[in-house]
Design a protein around this motif. Structure first.
Motif, PDB file in Angstrom:
ATOM      1  N   ASP A  55      40.530  37.513  40.167  1.00 56.81           N
ATOM      2  CA  ASP A  55      41.064  38.308  41.270  1.00 56.81           C
ATOM      3  C   ASP A  55      41.155  39.791  40.928  1.00 56.81           C
ATOM      4  O   ASP A  55      41.073  40.635  41.821  1.00 56.81           O
ATOM      5  N   THR A  86      39.631  45.044  42.625  1.00 62.86           N
ATOM      6  CA  THR A  86      39.196  46.381  42.206  1.00 62.86           C
ATOM      7  C   THR A  86      37.763  46.693  42.621  1.00 62.86           C
ATOM      8  O   THR A  86      37.466  47.806  43.041  1.00 62.86           O
ATOM      9  N   LYS A  87      36.854  45.723  42.502  1.00 62.38           N
ATOM     10  CA  LYS A  87      35.440  45.995  42.780  1.00 62.38           C
ATOM     11  C   LYS A  87      35.051  45.697  44.222  1.00 62.38           C
ATOM     12  O   LYS A  87      34.362  46.495  44.860  1.00 62.38           O
ATOM     13  N   THR A  88      35.501  44.573  44.740  1.00 64.48           N
ATOM     14  CA  THR A  88      35.129  44.211  46.109  1.00 64.48           C
ATOM     15  C   THR A  88      35.977  44.958  47.131  1.00 64.48           C
ATOM     16  O   THR A  88      35.451  45.557  48.083  1.00 64.48           O
ATOM     17  N   LEU A  89      37.299  44.936  46.932  1.00 65.54           N
ATOM     18  CA  LEU A  89      38.197  45.587  47.898  1.00 65.54           C
ATOM     19  C   LEU A  89      38.432  47.066  47.584  1.00 65.54           C
ATOM     20  O   LEU A  89      39.066  47.769  48.376  1.00 65.54           O
ATOM     21  N   LYS A  90      37.943  47.537  46.417  1.00 68.24           N
ATOM     22  CA  LYS A  90      38.066  48.952  46.033  1.00 68.24           C
ATOM     23  C   LYS A  90      39.518  49.405  45.955  1.00 68.24           C
ATOM     24  O   LYS A  90      39.851  50.546  46.270  1.00 68.24           O
ATOM     25  N   GLY A 142      38.894  41.478  39.338  1.00 61.77           N
ATOM     26  CA  GLY A 142      37.581  41.979  39.737  1.00 61.77           C
ATOM     27  C   GLY A 142      37.418  42.048  41.238  1.00 61.77           C
ATOM     28  O   GLY A 142      36.838  43.008  41.770  1.00 61.77           O
ATOM     29  N   PHE A 143      37.930  41.056  41.956  1.00 63.37           N
ATOM     30  CA  PHE A 143      37.814  41.042  43.414  1.00 63.37           C
ATOM     31  C   PHE A 143      38.571  42.212  44.047  1.00 63.37           C
ATOM     32  O   PHE A 143      38.033  42.928  44.901  1.00 63.37           O
TER      33      PHE A 143
END
Length: 359
Positions: free
Chosen positions: A21, A26-30, A23-24
């Motif tokens: 989560d 920080t990277k996906t949801l910015k 990664g999700f």
């Protein structure tokens, strides 16, 4: 609560896989990560972005999320439920550091016992050296980074009472607030990181290993997104909550007779820099026959770096200790460091730094 109070709200969500989560979010949801803890095996992380603050908790047993309001108003530490069933927790905006009483015990931790290495903050591997944490009063971690190079770290700080970083193998580059440019910590060197000093790990050698001590065991790591390191000023005498930053270089040290017969030691100056909150010494074999002694320190932790010795404790089974082993001696227990090899080298950490040793 009035509009003049400082108030911050979080949406609290359970997670079954915090690492994924992170990664999700920080990277996906910015979104940006603001807080993570504990460092050795993270279970809580806080993110902000898009006008929202989200707290993920891997230890939560809740089936659904809830709202958490942080405030410095007098109305704190409450759990409310709306008429429709929404849970709302009220908590202090910046709670004081909780220092639990020490649960004294005799602890021996062997490297040969094959305790698992856990992937913690910034991808570092952690091995717990005091599984009981002495009731939450201290965490001692053996940390390694198998592959050298740049470390994916951010400017951060720890809400902690005392923290030591001792370089056991290899080297690591770190930059600290008000301490000039990057500092390379070589094997035998150590830092103390005063409470809330901003810092960032930059790069490490292959096979870097450090011993990290944190008091108390449960403490928060917060990311500072606004500070850029290095800072423009060099202020070696600055204090953070009464403690000064220390960079102690092992190769320059002077060795003196130790308080235990048969050993010599070098002082890392940490007792003076922390005003006796803690003391750190490196110990080697000297002249004379080791004797039975006892101490009155609240916490007395030792890590075996080189060589071997037999730890004898009154009423305890003897333990032959080798590099990578660690032990804790509770106050009042008579012990002896028997049969030390000539190449023995120990790292000793005590809280407080000044205490009595009796034969």
């Amino acid at each position: 609560m009035t509009e003049t109070n400082h108030i911050r709200a979080e949406v609290c969500l359970p997670t079954t896989d915090l690492t994924a989560d992170i990664g999700f979010f920080t990277k996906t949801l910015k979104m940006r990560m603001d807080t993570i803890y504990p460092a050795d095996d993270p279970s809580v992380a806080v993110f902000s972005g898009h006008g929202l603050r989200v707290r993920l908790d891997q230890t939560s047993q809740a089936s659904a999320g809830h709202i958490r309001i942080l405030t410095d108003a007098p109305w704190t530490d409450a759990r409310l439920t709306s008429p429709g069933g929404t849970r709302v927790d009220i908590a202090p905006l910046d709670p004081p550091l909780h220092m639990p009483p020490t649960d004294h015990s005799f602890v021996v931790r062997r490297l040969a016992d094959q305790a698992p290495w856990v992937i913690g903050r910034a991808g570092m591997h952690y091995r717990d050296l005091i599984p009981t944490r002495l009731g939450g009063s201290i965490i001692a971690s053996h940390i390694r980074i198998p592959d050298g190079g740049p470390v994916p770290d951010m400017v951060h700080f720890h809400k902690v009472g005392f923290q030591l970083i001792y370089c056991y193998r290899g080297w690591v580059d770190v930059v600290y607030e008000d301490q000039g440019g990057p500092i390379r910590l070589h094997a035998g060197d150590c830092f103390i990181q005063p409470p809330e000093i901003r810092h960032r790990v930059l790069e490490a050698s292959d096979g870097i290993e450090v011993i990290e001590i944190g008091v108390p065991a449960e403490h928060v790591t917060e990311i500072d997104h606004d500070m850029t390191l290095p800072t423009p000023h060099h202020r070696p005498d600055r204090e953070w909550q009464g403690q000064r930053f220390v960079h102690n270089v092992g190769k320059d040290a002077l060795w003196h007779p130790f308080r235990l017969t048969g050993f010599i030691a070098r002082d890392t100056t940490i007792n003076d820099a922390t005003k006796s909150v803690a003391g750190v010494q490196v110990i080697r074999r000297g002249q004379g026959t080791p004797e039975w002694t006892r101490h009155d320190a609240d916490i007395h932790f030792t890590f075996v770096m080189e060589g071997a010795m037999t730890l004898e404790g009154e009423g305890k089974d003897p333990h032959r200790l080798e590099p990578g082993d660690a032990f804790v001696i509770p106050p009042g227990l008579r012990t002896r460091y028997a049969d030390p090899t000539e190449d023995l080298e120990l790292l000793e950490v005590s809280l407080p730094g000044a205490f009595k040793t009796l034969t």
